[in-house]
Motif scaffolding. Sequence first.
Motif, mmCIF file in Angstrom:
data_model
loop_
_atom_site.group_PDB
_atom_site.id
_atom_site.type_symbol
_atom_site.label_atom_id
_atom_site.label_comp_id
_atom_site.label_asym_id
_atom_site.label_seq_id
_atom_site.Cartn_x
_atom_site.Cartn_y
_atom_site.Cartn_z
ATOM 1 N N ASN A 1 0.844 -1.129 0.080
ATOM 2 C CA ASN A 1 -0.036 -0.042 -0.075
ATOM 3 C C ASN A 1 0.890 1.284 -0.125
ATOM 4 N N CYS A 2 1.733 1.285 -0.734
ATOM 5 C CA CYS A 2 2.688 2.398 -0.937
ATOM 6 C C CYS A 2 2.197 3.669 -1.611
ATOM 7 N N LYS A 3 2.497 4.904 -1.387
ATOM 8 C CA LYS A 3 1.968 6.059 -1.534
ATOM 9 C C LYS A 3 2.500 6.852 -2.905
ATOM 10 N N SER A 4 3.619 6.484 -3.057
ATOM 11 C CA SER A 4 4.524 7.147 -4.215
ATOM 12 C C SER A 4 5.760 6.477 -4.458
ATOM 13 N N LEU A 5 6.086 6.804 -5.459
ATOM 14 C CA LEU A 5 7.565 5.984 -6.223
ATOM 15 C C LEU A 5 8.506 7.138 -6.956
ATOM 16 N N GLN A 6 9.629 6.529 -6.907
ATOM 17 C CA GLN A 6 10.918 7.629 -7.357
ATOM 18 C C GLN A 6 11.839 6.700 -8.170
ATOM 19 N N PHE A 7 11.812 7.297 -9.416
ATOM 20 C CA PHE A 7 12.785 6.840 -10.343
ATOM 21 C C PHE A 7 14.234 7.487 -10.107
ATOM 22 N N SER A 8 15.115 6.607 -9.921
ATOM 23 C CA SER A 8 16.480 7.142 -9.535
ATOM 24 C C SER A 8 17.603 6.425 -10.366
ATOM 25 N N THR A 9 18.657 7.102 -10.807
ATOM 26 C CA THR A 9 19.821 6.431 -11.442
ATOM 27 C C THR A 9 20.897 7.581 -10.827
ATOM 28 N N GLY A 10 21.942 6.787 -10.578
ATOM 29 C CA GLY A 10 23.374 7.325 -9.905
ATOM 30 C C GLY A 10 24.450 6.743 -10.558
ATOM 31 N N TYR A 11 25.683 7.454 -10.380
ATOM 32 C CA TYR A 11 26.834 7.270 -11.074
ATOM 33 C C TYR A 11 28.017 7.398 -9.919
ATOM 34 N N THR A 12 29.243 6.892 -10.320
ATOM 35 C CA THR A 12 30.170 6.899 -9.242
ATOM 36 C C THR A 12 30.815 8.116 -9.109
ATOM 37 N N ASP A 13 30.879 8.939 -10.130
ATOM 38 C CA ASP A 13 31.471 10.341 -10.097
ATOM 39 C C ASP A 13 30.477 11.232 -9.600
ATOM 40 N N PRO A 14 30.751 11.964 -8.629
ATOM 41 C CA PRO A 14 29.792 12.881 -7.830
ATOM 42 C C PRO A 14 29.605 14.097 -9.038
ATOM 43 N N LEU A 15 28.277 14.815 -8.885
ATOM 44 C CA LEU A 15 28.229 15.826 -9.529
ATOM 45 C C LEU A 15 28.672 16.945 -8.644
ATOM 46 N N THR A 16 29.175 18.063 -9.195
ATOM 47 C CA THR A 16 29.095 19.172 -8.449
ATOM 48 C C THR A 16 27.848 20.054 -8.226
ATOM 49 N N ALA A 17 28.231 20.790 -7.336
ATOM 50 C CA ALA A 17 26.676 21.517 -7.241
ATOM 51 C C ALA A 17 26.494 22.674 -8.244
ATOM 52 N N GLU A 18 27.313 23.067 -9.045
ATOM 53 C CA GLU A 18 27.139 23.886 -10.114
ATOM 54 C C GLU A 18 26.712 22.923 -11.282
ATOM 55 N N GLN A 19 27.056 21.635 -11.255
ATOM 56 C CA GLN A 19 26.658 20.777 -12.284
ATOM 57 C C GLN A 19 25.179 20.434 -12.203
ATOM 58 N N ALA A 20 24.911 20.219 -10.976
ATOM 59 C CA ALA A 20 23.447 19.859 -10.571
ATOM 60 C C ALA A 20 22.528 20.826 -10.900
ATOM 61 N N ASN A 21 22.890 22.263 -10.551
ATOM 62 C CA ASN A 21 22.362 23.504 -10.635
ATOM 63 C C ASN A 21 22.060 23.820 -12.291
ATOM 64 N N ALA A 22 23.246 23.321 -13.101
ATOM 65 C CA ALA A 22 22.982 23.590 -14.332
ATOM 66 C C ALA A 22 22.101 22.738 -15.009
ATOM 67 N N TRP A 23 22.046 21.329 -14.620
ATOM 68 C CA TRP A 23 20.951 20.523 -15.151
ATOM 69 C C TRP A 23 19.518 21.111 -14.646
ATOM 70 N N SER B 1 23.780 16.878 -6.196
ATOM 71 C CA SER B 1 25.435 16.790 -6.142
ATOM 72 C C SER B 1 25.515 15.794 -4.736
ATOM 73 N N GLY B 2 26.934 15.550 -4.572
ATOM 74 C CA GLY B 2 27.063 14.747 -3.463
ATOM 75 C C GLY B 2 27.917 13.167 -4.155
ATOM 76 N N ASP B 3 27.875 12.387 -3.076
ATOM 77 C CA ASP B 3 28.537 11.082 -3.549
ATOM 78 C C ASP B 3 27.815 10.420 -4.478
ATOM 79 N N GLY B 4 28.328 10.548 -5.590
ATOM 80 C CA GLY B 4 27.608 9.740 -6.783
ATOM 81 C C GLY B 4 26.675 10.845 -7.334
ATOM 82 N N SER B 5 26.613 11.066 -8.723
ATOM 83 C CA SER B 5 25.619 11.861 -9.171
ATOM 84 C C SER B 5 24.376 11.222 -9.288
#
Length: 155
Positions: free
Chosen positions: A80-102, A113-117
């Motif tokens: 009886n879950c309420k929501s779901l989330q699609f997620s993909t991650g990579y070993t090279d972390p994104l910087t905050a600037e890269q995440a903001n650009a995306w 940004s953070g451990d693994g983009s």
Amino acid sequence: MRANVSAFLTCLALVAAVSAARAEDDEILQKPEPAAILDIAKGFGSAKMGKDDNGDPMISGRIEGVRYVIYFYGCEDHENCKSLQFSTGYTDPLTAEQANAWNARYRWVKAYSGDGSNFKMDVSFAGGITKANLQEQFSNWDAMTGNIKNFLSGG
């Protein structure tokens, strides 16, 4: 007069058939049923059912060679879950600037940004959604996988 009655009855039958087909297309899903989500996922690439670290349902798959996971949230005893989330991650972390650009460029899938983009897209079932809308969410994710690959390769 008989021809008019016959035409009217034929018209009513067509309206009923179209309404029935439309009602099926507009089926309102109140919660993300794991088996139904898996069936839709398989229409976009490989996918298999599993469980996350908490024992809740989880689907892992690939679209256009990009690995992704669908997490189920707000579950009660792993159902009886309420929501779901699609997620993909990579070993090279994104910087905050890269995440903001995306995030400035793309609306539906957000980068973190953070451990693994990580790229994530949430789907809430609050109030229910149609099956057609859920399939559109998969289409959005599918369309974004190419953008994610291009973004990460510097394109």
